[in-house]
Design a protein around this motif. Sequence first.
Motif, PDB file in Angstrom:
ATOM      1  N   ALA A   1       0.663  -1.041   0.111  1.00  0.00           N
ATOM      2  CA  ALA A   1      -0.023  -0.206  -0.051  1.00  0.00           C
ATOM      3  C   ALA A   1       0.923   1.260  -0.003  1.00  0.00           C
ATOM      4  O   ALA A   1       1.706   1.401   0.865  1.00  0.00           O
ATOM      5  CB  ALA A   1      -0.833   0.072   1.295  1.00  0.00           C
ATOM      6  N   GLY A   2       0.444   2.367  -0.725  1.00  0.00           N
ATOM      7  CA  GLY A   2       1.112   3.666  -0.808  1.00  0.00           C
ATOM      8  C   GLY A   2       0.021   4.809  -0.158  1.00  0.00           C
ATOM      9  O   GLY A   2       0.445   5.600  -0.690  1.00  0.00           O
ATOM     10  N   ALA A   3      -0.874   4.278  -0.024  1.00  0.00           N
ATOM     11  CA  ALA A   3      -1.988   5.364   0.436  1.00  0.00           C
ATOM     12  C   ALA A   3      -2.437   5.112   1.875  1.00  0.00           C
ATOM     13  O   ALA A   3      -2.463   3.748   2.074  1.00  0.00           O
ATOM     14  CB  ALA A   3      -3.198   5.505  -0.531  1.00  0.00           C
ATOM     15  N   PRO A   4      -3.204   5.917   2.346  1.00  0.00           N
ATOM     16  CA  PRO A   4      -3.849   5.523   3.792  1.00  0.00           C
ATOM     17  C   PRO A   4      -4.768   4.365   3.504  1.00  0.00           C
ATOM     18  O   PRO A   4      -5.641   4.143   2.707  1.00  0.00           O
ATOM     19  CB  PRO A   4      -4.365   6.675   4.250  1.00  0.00           C
ATOM     20  N   ARG A   5      -4.987   3.559   4.739  1.00  0.00           N
ATOM     21  CA  ARG A   5      -6.019   2.466   5.003  1.00  0.00           C
ATOM     22  C   ARG A   5      -5.775   1.428   4.006  1.00  0.00           C
ATOM     23  O   ARG A   5      -7.032   1.031   3.566  1.00  0.00           O
ATOM     24  CB  ARG A   5      -7.304   3.074   4.706  1.00  0.00           C
ATOM     25  N   GLY A   6      -4.600   1.130   3.593  1.00  0.00           N
ATOM     26  CA  GLY A   6      -4.334  -0.064   2.933  1.00  0.00           C
ATOM     27  C   GLY A   6      -4.724   0.082   1.488  1.00  0.00           C
ATOM     28  O   GLY A   6      -4.980  -0.714   0.900  1.00  0.00           O
ATOM     29  N   ARG A   7      -4.539   1.295   0.960  1.00  0.00           N
ATOM     30  CA  ARG A   7      -5.176   1.308  -0.180  1.00  0.00           C
ATOM     31  C   ARG A   7      -3.659   1.692  -1.117  1.00  0.00           C
ATOM     32  O   ARG A   7      -2.570   2.060  -0.778  1.00  0.00           O
ATOM     33  CB  ARG A   7      -6.056   2.645  -0.471  1.00  0.00           C
ATOM     34  N   TYR A   8      -3.987   1.268  -2.563  1.00  0.00           N
ATOM     35  CA  TYR A   8      -2.805   1.612  -3.605  1.00  0.00           C
ATOM     36  C   TYR A   8      -3.440   2.607  -4.600  1.00  0.00           C
ATOM     37  O   TYR A   8      -4.412   2.282  -5.279  1.00  0.00           O
ATOM     38  CB  TYR A   8      -2.506   0.049  -4.138  1.00  0.00           C
ATOM     39  N   LYS A   9      -2.566   3.536  -4.870  1.00  0.00           N
ATOM     40  CA  LYS A   9      -2.916   4.581  -6.053  1.00  0.00           C
ATOM     41  C   LYS A   9      -2.015   4.101  -7.291  1.00  0.00           C
ATOM     42  O   LYS A   9      -0.908   4.123  -7.174  1.00  0.00           O
ATOM     43  CB  LYS A   9      -2.589   5.749  -5.382  1.00  0.00           C
ATOM     44  N   LEU A  10      -3.004   4.038  -8.165  1.00  0.00           N
ATOM     45  CA  LEU A  10      -2.355   3.902  -9.607  1.00  0.00           C
ATOM     46  C   LEU A  10      -1.601   5.158 -10.181  1.00  0.00           C
ATOM     47  O   LEU A  10      -1.933   6.223  -9.826  1.00  0.00           O
ATOM     48  CB  LEU A  10      -3.077   3.541 -10.531  1.00  0.00           C
ATOM     49  N   GLY A  11      -0.417   4.888 -10.724  1.00  0.00           N
ATOM     50  CA  GLY A  11       0.162   6.198 -11.040  1.00  0.00           C
ATOM     51  C   GLY A  11      -0.429   6.722 -12.585  1.00  0.00           C
ATOM     52  O   GLY A  11      -0.005   7.992 -13.034  1.00  0.00           O
ATOM     53  N   CYS A  12      -1.481   6.244 -13.303  1.00  0.00           N
ATOM     54  CA  CYS A  12      -2.229   6.855 -14.203  1.00  0.00           C
ATOM     55  C   CYS A  12      -3.398   7.296 -13.891  1.00  0.00           C
ATOM     56  O   CYS A  12      -4.106   6.982 -12.692  1.00  0.00           O
ATOM     57  CB  CYS A  12      -2.524   5.858 -15.392  1.00  0.00           C
ATOM     58  N   THR A  13      -4.217   8.083 -14.873  1.00  0.00           N
ATOM     59  CA  THR A  13      -5.540   8.591 -14.417  1.00  0.00           C
ATOM     60  C   THR A  13      -6.526   8.017 -15.492  1.00  0.00           C
ATOM     61  O   THR A  13      -6.129   7.729 -16.937  1.00  0.00           O
ATOM     62  CB  THR A  13      -5.678  10.176 -14.539  1.00  0.00           C
ATOM     63  N   VAL A  14      -7.810   8.167 -15.339  1.00  0.00           N
ATOM     64  CA  VAL A  14      -8.805   7.838 -16.363  1.00  0.00           C
ATOM     65  C   VAL A  14      -9.545   9.231 -16.720  1.00  0.00           C
ATOM     66  O   VAL A  14      -9.766   9.923 -15.441  1.00  0.00           O
ATOM     67  CB  VAL A  14      -9.531   6.690 -15.928  1.00  0.00           C
ATOM     68  N   ARG A  15     -10.395   9.166 -17.500  1.00  0.00           N
ATOM     69  CA  ARG A  15     -11.259  10.046 -18.133  1.00  0.00           C
ATOM     70  C   ARG A  15     -12.146   9.753 -19.025  1.00  0.00           C
ATOM     71  O   ARG A  15     -11.917   9.621 -20.605  1.00  0.00           O
ATOM     72  CB  ARG A  15     -10.563  11.457 -18.678  1.00  0.00           C
ATOM     73  N   PHE A  16     -13.423   9.117 -18.391  1.00  0.00           N
ATOM     74  CA  PHE A  16     -14.526   8.570 -19.469  1.00  0.00           C
ATOM     75  C   PHE A  16     -14.874   9.735 -20.295  1.00  0.00           C
ATOM     76  O   PHE A  16     -15.523  10.511 -19.720  1.00  0.00           O
ATOM     77  CB  PHE A  16     -15.332   7.918 -18.459  1.00  0.00           C
ATOM     78  N   SER A  17     -14.799   9.389 -21.526  1.00  0.00           N
ATOM     79  CA  SER A  17     -15.425  10.375 -22.530  1.00  0.00           C
ATOM     80  C   SER A  17     -16.829   9.994 -23.017  1.00  0.00           C
ATOM     81  O   SER A  17     -17.797  10.876 -23.128  1.00  0.00           O
ATOM     82  CB  SER A  17     -14.390  10.460 -23.553  1.00  0.00           C
ATOM     83  N   HIS A  18     -16.970   8.642 -23.102  1.00  0.00           N
ATOM     84  CA  HIS A  18     -18.321   8.421 -23.472  1.00  0.00           C
ATOM     85  C   HIS A  18     -19.336   8.366 -22.407  1.00  0.00           C
ATOM     86  O   HIS A  18     -18.855   7.606 -21.150  1.00  0.00           O
ATOM     87  CB  HIS A  18     -18.381   6.965 -24.216  1.00  0.00           C
ATOM     88  N   ARG A  19     -20.133   9.110 -22.377  1.00  0.00           N
ATOM     89  CA  ARG A  19     -21.609   9.189 -21.264  1.00  0.00           C
ATOM     90  C   ARG A  19     -20.850   9.664 -20.054  1.00  0.00           C
ATOM     91  O   ARG A  19     -21.169   9.335 -19.046  1.00  0.00           O
ATOM     92  CB  ARG A  19     -22.252   7.798 -20.972  1.00  0.00           C
ATOM     93  N   ARG A  20     -19.875  10.584 -20.116  1.00  0.00           N
ATOM     94  CA  ARG A  20     -19.038  11.092 -19.060  1.00  0.00           C
ATOM     95  C   ARG A  20     -20.021  11.921 -18.208  1.00  0.00           C
ATOM     96  O   ARG A  20     -19.890  11.626 -17.043  1.00  0.00           O
ATOM     97  CB  ARG A  20     -18.028  12.142 -19.288  1.00  0.00           C
ATOM     98  N   GLU A  21     -21.213  12.779 -18.809  1.00  0.00           N
ATOM     99  CA  GLU A  21     -21.987  13.329 -17.634  1.00  0.00           C
ATOM    100  C   GLU A  21     -22.848  12.642 -16.991  1.00  0.00           C
ATOM    101  O   GLU A  21     -22.944  12.616 -15.763  1.00  0.00           O
ATOM    102  CB  GLU A  21     -23.040  14.335 -18.542  1.00  0.00           C
ATOM    103  N   GLU A  22     -23.138  11.483 -17.321  1.00  0.00           N
ATOM    104  CA  GLU A  22     -23.920  10.400 -16.543  1.00  0.00           C
ATOM    105  C   GLU A  22     -23.255   9.787 -15.529  1.00  0.00           C
ATOM    106  O   GLU A  22     -23.554   9.869 -14.462  1.00  0.00           O
ATOM    107  CB  GLU A  22     -24.419   9.291 -17.344  1.00  0.00           C
ATOM    108  N   TRP A  23     -22.009   9.690 -15.914  1.00  0.00           N
ATOM    109  CA  TRP A  23     -21.041   8.910 -14.692  1.00  0.00           C
ATOM    110  C   TRP A  23     -20.845   9.987 -13.600  1.00  0.00           C
ATOM    111  O   TRP A  23     -20.792   9.564 -12.501  1.00  0.00           O
ATOM    112  CB  TRP A  23     -19.765   8.454 -15.583  1.00  0.00           C
TER     113      TRP A  23
END
Length: 569
Positions: A226-248
């Motif tokens: 884990a590299g984040a609090p409470r036993g979580r792991y944070k990925l080095g990349c990001t996502v950005r949903f383009s299709h139906r982004r407003e609904e998400w």
Amino acid sequence: MTAPSGARIRDRLRVDVVDERVLRLVGEHLGHHQRADLAERVRIGQVATKDSRRAERKRKLTAVSSSRWAGAMTRVSEDQYQLSMRCLYEQRAGLCRAIRTITRRLAAPCGKRSKDGVRGYADQSERAQKQRRLQVLQARLAVAEAQIASGRPSVTVGGRSLARLRHHLADAQLTESEWRERWGAERLFLTADGESGAPHGNYTITVDPEDGSVTLVLPEPLRHLAGAPRGRYKLGCTVRFSHRREEWLDRVTADRSVRYDIVCDPARGRWYLDASWSVDKTVPPTPDELKALGARLLGVDLNADHFAAYVLDPHGNPIGEPITVPLDLTGAAATRDGRLRAAISDLIALAHQHGCAGIAIENLSFAEARATGRETMGHGRRGRRFRRTVAGIPTARFRERLRGMACHRGLVVVAVDPAYTSRWGGQHWTKPLKQQSKNRTQVTRHHCASVAIGRRALGYGIRRRPGVTPAHRRMSAGRATSQTVSLPRPRGTASPPRTAGTPTTGGKTRLCRGDQLALFPGPQDRSEGHRARSALARSAVNRPTLANADRNGTVARYGSGDGGRWTAC
């Protein structure tokens, strides 16, 4: 057809080497325990939901993962078990149909038909082959019956086809390492169910809508990564949903549940993140409501290599020119799916271009025919060609793809009964469509079938009477094409004596040749005179000549002021 009850979108995860290593460790660890839980669920058998010991299995999985990972694994195991049982029931039904068909044909003599009209096999050689096939089908049915009785279906996590491919690597042009990479990717478990009220709709795998960062909870044995609090792991990349982004965004900002799946594609060497959620169900309009809207409808006939379509007005009349959308379904599965989506996009664009409120298709499925196979789908070279054509038509995939894509564009999809659409469409609509097109565009029987499909979706009949609707609407006074059958009238008895000007009784719509006319003064108005003349014209074929009439007394002359007229007695 009902609108889709859920939505699913995808974006790519551009992970580095460290992130990929962590994802593989987590997926393999959870996949191992999920397969063990599935095996335990299969051993329990077909029992009531309360007797499946889900709480006990979840506590066991929580010790090696987390409470939310354990809940997702037990739910996936239950869904997989229920799906396998439904597949067993379908397999049994298909085997019973095939056995029943072969048994009936074996009872008929070779080259002849039985008393029930069942055609026997061509010769003794084919009959012997079918007897051996019947034994094979009966053995498979016995195995399926035993699995259903025990409640223990056969499940292969990763896919049975991929497992069999291990013994045919040379034919598949794969090495053992490539196959193992694909096999391991299919058996990873990185699925996190959503939870309303949790941060951004999912606590196990969380996507921040502000910066698109992705974090996930690590199982208990892997918390040291884990590299984040409470036993979580944070990925080095990001996502950005383009299709139906407003609904998400609407869901994650309101902390409504969103499910996430992390998927590995070893062929491309890519990782993807899928987001899915349920949507409110909508009730599709009825044919009467579609007609009340006064909008057009696009009738579509699905074929192996193209879509044949025609635009219909609210009264069921075809307008414009026939439409053909090519469809190439060769190549890999992903390529075929992409081409199918592109063709459906063209149909949706055409529907919007012509102002259509929806798309009418056939509720076509060759599942029963495929299950029976050669017994109902032809023999020899012609039968093999026909079976290949049927196998290449993506009926279910086309229906599901069209339903989802049309719903997002505000179109209604109407699935109608496919019975006799091609036959009646070609019989009753080939000539009028060719006259309407005037050889500008080639009209095929598939375009005629699309007209039949659209008319049935609007609630009209397919067959048309001669002269309805006329070719020249401005110079003719014909009625709409929805008038497809003649009005019924009583038959079998003659009407009582009456004159042409007497109102009709008994529900008859016109005069008959056998009607009797009595001597009365002439008509009092012009309309009655028209009816009398039309009646005389219709009965002229049965009226005797003037010479014979005077001799036999069957025709009488009476005065009417300005001349005489003849009428039958």
